[in-house]
Design an enzyme around this catalytic site. Structure first.
Site, PDB file in Angstrom:
ATOM      1  N   SER A 152      38.648  35.661  38.518  1.00 38.07           N
ATOM      2  CA  SER A 152      39.899  36.384  38.250  1.00 38.07           C
ATOM      3  C   SER A 152      41.028  35.368  38.109  1.00 38.07           C
ATOM      4  O   SER A 152      41.002  34.307  38.749  1.00 38.07           O
ATOM      5  CB  SER A 152      40.228  37.316  39.418  1.00 38.07           C
ATOM      6  OG  SER A 152      41.549  37.819  39.274  1.00 38.07           O
ATOM      7  N   TYR A 166      40.974  38.558  48.357  1.00 38.86           N
ATOM      8  CA  TYR A 166      40.497  38.627  46.965  1.00 38.86           C
ATOM      9  C   TYR A 166      40.837  37.343  46.207  1.00 38.86           C
ATOM     10  O   TYR A 166      39.985  36.760  45.533  1.00 38.86           O
ATOM     11  CB  TYR A 166      41.123  39.843  46.288  1.00 38.86           C
ATOM     12  CG  TYR A 166      40.713  40.051  44.855  1.00 38.86           C
ATOM     13  CD1 TYR A 166      39.471  40.594  44.535  1.00 38.86           C
ATOM     14  CD2 TYR A 166      41.569  39.723  43.796  1.00 38.86           C
ATOM     15  CE1 TYR A 166      39.093  40.813  43.214  1.00 38.86           C
ATOM     16  CE2 TYR A 166      41.200  39.931  42.476  1.00 38.86           C
ATOM     17  CZ  TYR A 166      39.966  40.475  42.183  1.00 38.86           C
ATOM     18  OH  TYR A 166      39.592  40.683  40.871  1.00 38.86           O
TER      19      TYR A 166
HETATM   20  N1  LIG Z   1      40.012  45.016  36.141  1.00 39.04           N
HETATM   21  C1  LIG Z   1      40.692  43.904  36.213  1.00 39.04           C
HETATM   22  O1  LIG Z   1      41.855  43.864  35.827  1.00 39.04           O
HETATM   23  C2  LIG Z   1      40.063  42.645  36.772  1.00 39.04           C
HETATM   24  C3  LIG Z   1      40.802  41.465  36.696  1.00 39.04           C
HETATM   25  C4  LIG Z   1      40.238  40.297  37.150  1.00 39.04           C
HETATM   26  C5  LIG Z   1      38.946  40.297  37.652  1.00 39.04           C
HETATM   27  N2  LIG Z   1      38.249  41.470  37.729  1.00 39.04           N
HETATM   28  C6  LIG Z   1      36.878  41.404  38.258  1.00 39.04           C
HETATM   29  O2  LIG Z   1      35.993  42.078  37.389  1.00 39.04           O
HETATM   30  C7  LIG Z   1      34.888  42.596  38.126  1.00 39.04           C
HETATM   31  C8  LIG Z   1      34.768  44.093  37.821  1.00 39.04           C
HETATM   32  O3  LIG Z   1      35.942  44.732  38.271  1.00 39.04           O
HETATM   33  P1  LIG Z   1      36.469  46.107  37.689  1.00 39.04           P
HETATM   34  O4  LIG Z   1      37.917  45.992  37.590  1.00 39.04           O
HETATM   35  O5  LIG Z   1      35.672  46.510  36.510  1.00 39.04           O
HETATM   36  O6  LIG Z   1      36.165  47.047  38.950  1.00 39.04           O
HETATM   37  P2  LIG Z   1      35.587  48.498  39.112  1.00 39.04           P
HETATM   38  O7  LIG Z   1      36.001  49.394  38.016  1.00 39.04           O
HETATM   39  O8  LIG Z   1      35.928  48.885  40.510  1.00 39.04           O
HETATM   40  O9  LIG Z   1      34.015  48.279  38.995  1.00 39.04           O
HETATM   41  C9  LIG Z   1      33.297  47.619  40.011  1.00 39.04           C
HETATM   42  C10 LIG Z   1      31.825  47.741  39.739  1.00 39.04           C
HETATM   43  O10 LIG Z   1      31.108  47.124  40.825  1.00 39.04           O
HETATM   44  C11 LIG Z   1      30.264  48.081  41.474  1.00 39.04           C
HETATM   45  N3  LIG Z   1      30.218  47.771  42.905  1.00 39.04           N
HETATM   46  C12 LIG Z   1      31.239  47.812  43.795  1.00 39.04           C
HETATM   47  N4  LIG Z   1      30.797  47.506  45.028  1.00 39.04           N
HETATM   48  C13 LIG Z   1      29.460  47.256  44.901  1.00 39.04           C
HETATM   49  C14 LIG Z   1      28.439  46.912  45.832  1.00 39.04           C
HETATM   50  N5  LIG Z   1      28.670  46.751  47.137  1.00 39.04           N
HETATM   51  N6  LIG Z   1      27.170  46.743  45.358  1.00 39.04           N
HETATM   52  C15 LIG Z   1      26.894  46.920  44.039  1.00 39.04           C
HETATM   53  N7  LIG Z   1      27.825  47.236  43.127  1.00 39.04           N
HETATM   54  C16 LIG Z   1      29.085  47.421  43.556  1.00 39.04           C
HETATM   55  C17 LIG Z   1      30.924  49.444  41.156  1.00 39.04           C
HETATM   56  O11 LIG Z   1      30.032  50.554  41.242  1.00 39.04           O
HETATM   57  P3  LIG Z   1      29.844  51.362  42.649  1.00 39.04           P
HETATM   58  O12 LIG Z   1      31.192  51.607  43.214  1.00 39.04           O
HETATM   59  O13 LIG Z   1      29.085  52.593  42.277  1.00 39.04           O
HETATM   60  O14 LIG Z   1      29.006  50.447  43.502  1.00 39.04           O
HETATM   61  C18 LIG Z   1      31.341  49.199  39.717  1.00 39.04           C
HETATM   62  O15 LIG Z   1      30.223  49.300  38.851  1.00 39.04           O
HETATM   63  C19 LIG Z   1      35.187  42.309  39.601  1.00 39.04           C
HETATM   64  O16 LIG Z   1      34.527  41.141  39.994  1.00 39.04           O
HETATM   65  C20 LIG Z   1      36.697  42.080  39.599  1.00 39.04           C
HETATM   66  O17 LIG Z   1      37.110  41.284  40.656  1.00 39.04           O
HETATM   67  C21 LIG Z   1      38.787  42.653  37.310  1.00 39.04           C
END
Ligand SMILES: NC(=O)c1ccc[n+]([C@@H]2O[C@H](COP(=O)([O-])OP(=O)(O)OC[C@H]3O[C@@H](n4cnc5c(N)ncnc54)[C@H](OP(=O)(O)O)[C@@H]3O)[C@@H](O)[C@H]2O)c1
Length: 265
Positions: A152, A166
């Site tokens: 991130s 985080y």
């Molecule tokens: N969105 C952004 O702006 C952003 C920016 C920078 C970095 N990121 C990174 O991108 C990645 C995805 O984030 P996102 O924003 O797409 O988040 P999100 O919408 O919350 O999706 C998270 C995913 O991870 C799964 N997950 C969560 N806890 C888990 C566990 N204990 N075991 C297995 N799977 C799990 C969730 O499904 P379940 O809840 O069903 O398990 C979901 O599929 C993360 O690493 C985040 O830090 C996101």
């Protein structure tokens, strides 16, 4: 040199953790659309199966949903075994599953530290360790296997939100990427990280009441990320075109890191 060869991921076997929604789903969609066989994993069985079904239909592809909680080593082993029972090799591992926690420094709880560190850092390392034999199977000098860790920009810049564990975890992801890259390049496995800026998702959306207007205004490109932005970069890193790129942390953020400290008005 033709683009279809340079950027092809056809026939590759891919695992995207946290592929049921958000950034993971966007990346999985990119691989499905381009002929890869894609496993996605998440805790919620209903959602991961639904997403897999949707991507399979939408792209006439093979997308398989696996229910798994990888916050513990037992969960990591279970996911590893599911993949090993179905495949004799893995070409691309995308360590995407992550969680965030925000609270004022005075109230920041231990659970908010452990939950984030365990999933983002510890599980990422141990899932990689668990799947190494499968990643090694098809890895070779001409076409290395790939690992892409999702970090991130909060692991680079000071974060927008009070997410102390985080931002520390994401910095750890970036450095672990460099360390693993040096270790695994000898086994023909290329390791890189993507550091996303804002993308629409449950994680980011819940921090801004699913109203991205302010984030769009603050972004040098005037918008938040799209599936094409993140899937395009993941496909580059996974294809022939990315085969000589190793140990990098590549931002995908509309210029936020590049412009940090600059007046954008
Ligand atoms: N969105 C952004 O702006 C952003 C920016 C920078 C970095 N990121 C990174 O991108 C990645 C995805 O984030 P996102 O924003 O797409 O988040 P999100 O919408 O919350 O999706 C998270 C995913 O991870 C799964 N997950 C969560 N806890 C888990 C566990 N204990 N075991 C297995 N799977 C799990 C969730 O499904 P379940 O809840 O069903 O398990 C979901 O599929 C993360 O690493 C985040 O830090 C996101």
């Amino acid at each position: 040199m033709l683009i279809n060869n340079l950027f092809s991921v056809e026939g590759k076997v891919v695992l995207v953790t946290g592929g049921s929604r958000g950034i993971g789903e966007m990346i999985a969609a990119g691989f499905c659309a381009n002929g890869a066989k894609v496993y996605i994993s998440a805790r919620s069985k209903d959602i991961v199966k639904k997403t897999a079904k949707r991507l399979t239909k939408l792209y006439d592809s093979q997308c398989i949903g696996i229910e798994s909680d990888i916050s513990s080593i037992e969960g990591v082993k279970k996911l590893g075994n599911e993949i090993k029972n179905s495949e004799d090799h893995l070409d691309i591992l995308i360590n995407n599953a992550g969680a965030a926690w925000a609270a004022p420094i005075e109230d920041f709880p231990e659970i908010g530290w452990d939950k984030v560190m365990d999933l983002c850092v510890k599980s990422m390392f141990f899932l990689t360790q668990n799947l190494l034999p499968l990643l090694c199977k098809s890895a070779n000098k001409e076409d290395p296997s790939r690992i892409i860790n999702i970090g991130s920009i909060d692991g680079i810049n000071n974060p927008e939100f009070k997410n102390f564990s985080y931002s520390a975890a994401k910095s750890a992801v970036h450095h672990m990427t460099r360390v693993l890259a040096a270790e695994l390049v000898k086994k023909h496995i290329n390791v890189n990280a993507i550091a996303p800026g804002p993308f629409p998702s449950k994680m980011l959306g819940s921090a801004v009441e699913f109203n991205y207007t302010e984030l769009e205004q603050k972004n040098p490109r005037g918008r938040i990320g799209t599936p094409e932005d993140i899937a395009g970069l993941a496909i580059f890193l996974s294809s022939r075109a990315g085969a000589y790129t190793i140990g990098e942390v590549i931002t995908c953020d509309g210029g936020l890191v590049a412009s940090a400290g600059h007046d954008l008005s």
